[in-house]
Write an enzyme that holds these catalytic residues in place. Structure first.
Site, short mmCIF file in Angstrom:
data_model
loop_
_atom_site.label_atom_id
_atom_site.label_comp_id
_atom_site.label_asym_id
_atom_site.label_seq_id
_atom_site.Cartn_x
_atom_site.Cartn_y
_atom_site.Cartn_z
CG HIS A 175 -4.41 2.68 5.43
ND1 HIS A 175 -4.70 1.41 4.99
CD2 HIS A 175 -5.28 2.93 6.46
CE1 HIS A 175 -5.69 0.91 5.71
NE2 HIS A 175 -6.06 1.81 6.59
N GLY A 234 -9.58 -0.21 3.17
CA GLY A 234 -10.69 -1.00 2.65
C GLY A 234 -11.78 -0.11 2.07
CB ILE A 291 -2.73 -2.61 3.14
CG1 ILE A 291 -3.36 -2.18 4.47
CG2 ILE A 291 -1.76 -3.77 3.33
CD1 ILE A 291 -4.19 -3.27 5.14
CG ASP A 346 -8.87 5.45 7.90
OD1 ASP A 346 -7.98 5.46 8.78
OD2 ASP A 346 -9.49 4.41 7.60
#
Length: 294
Positions: A199, A217, A214, A194
């Protein structure tokens, strides 16, 4: 309009060939915290139970690996489906379910078949529902159902979709544990496929409305599954039958996840889980979370 719901849901299924080996599994496990200290194991790197996630000769595969097998093609497939053209800065992962049909092999080659069963109109946002079914020469391996939340793409007059929420039990949890998210966790996790700069890149994160990058998830998802398997299922990854969650809030690297588990229906093999940020007054991270097990 960037999202053509009718075109997306009526498109022919797309197939992708997936391949992985022990290095991919080990990298994923390290990306979700394998080998790192926990309250239960302050010195875990060479603990025999922990080596099941990191040493190739005794490797077991957490079902969460299904979300990154082959380089995370399930999510990528959803964003490249016919009728869908969205800005990565507007994309958040809304929810995830992995259903396991048999134990995931340490190495394998398989075919992934992807469809978009629905695109929901949430008014100020759209939710793309992606289903990926993976099978090898011996039959079905797993099914991933992914909900992709795209800000600013609603209002096209489509169905709003389900909105039911799962209430937590009113009693105290049967167990509570915590997991520290390292400062470099997102940088390691993204090597599993990903590559969203949200991120890793502070400038891109700012464009998305965050003051710093961040955590993925699906990294929180994996950290939680490993913690629950280790503390509630005796470390036996093969007991997991399905794992579903809604991503209710962000996690910043460096925070600690507080994971609460209720044996909601032990006769049915069902655990209910809540995940919050211990550093931000138990701000929600994962909600509507259920693990079915044997």
């Amino acid at each position: 309009m960037p999202i053509d719901a009718a075109k997306a849901t009526s498109a022919e299924p797309r197939t992708t060939e997936l391949a992985w080996d022990h290095k991919d599994v080990q990298l994923y496990h390290l990306g979700i915290g394998a080998g790192a200290p926990t309250p239960e194991k302050p010195h875990p790197a060479t603990d025999p139970d922990e080596l099941r996630y990191t040493l190739e000769s005794v490797l077991h595969v957490l079902p969460g690996f299904a979300t990154v097998a082959g380089g995370g093609m399930a999510l990528a497939g959803g964003l490249s489906a016919p009728g869908i053209d969205v800005d990565l800065a507007a994309v958040l992962h809304g929810g995830q379910t992995v259903t396991v049909h048999r134990a995931l092999p340490v190495r394998g080659r398989a075919t992934q078949t992807s469809t978009v069963p629905a695109v929901y109109d949430k008014g100020k946002a759209a939710v793309i529902v992606l289903r990926s079914e993976v099978a090898d020469g011996d039959g079905p391996l797993w099914t991933c159902d992914t909900q992709i939340f795209v800000r600013g793409e609603g209002g096209f007059g489509g169905e709003r979709g389900p909105s039911a929420r799962l209430e937590l039990p009113e009693r105290a949890p049967d167990l509570t544990t915590e997991r520290l998210v390292r400062e470099d966790q997102a940088l390691l996790y993204r090597l599993s496929g990903d590559w969203n700069p949200l991120h890793a890149d502070p400038e891109f994160a700012a464009l998305a409305g965050f003051d710093r990058p961040i955590l993925h998830g699906l990294c929180s998802y994996g950290v939680t599954l490993k913690a629950v398997v280790d503390t509630a299922l005796g470390g036996d990854v093969a007991r997991v039958r399905s794992y579903t969650t809604r991503f209710a809030g962000v996690v910043f690297p460096g925070e600690t996840l507080r994971i609460r588990v209720w044996r909601d229906a032990p006769e049915e093999g069902r655990l209910q889980v809540s995940v919050t940020s211990a550093d931000r007054d138990d701000a929600p991270v994962l909600a509507d979370t259920v693990i079915a097990y044997s």
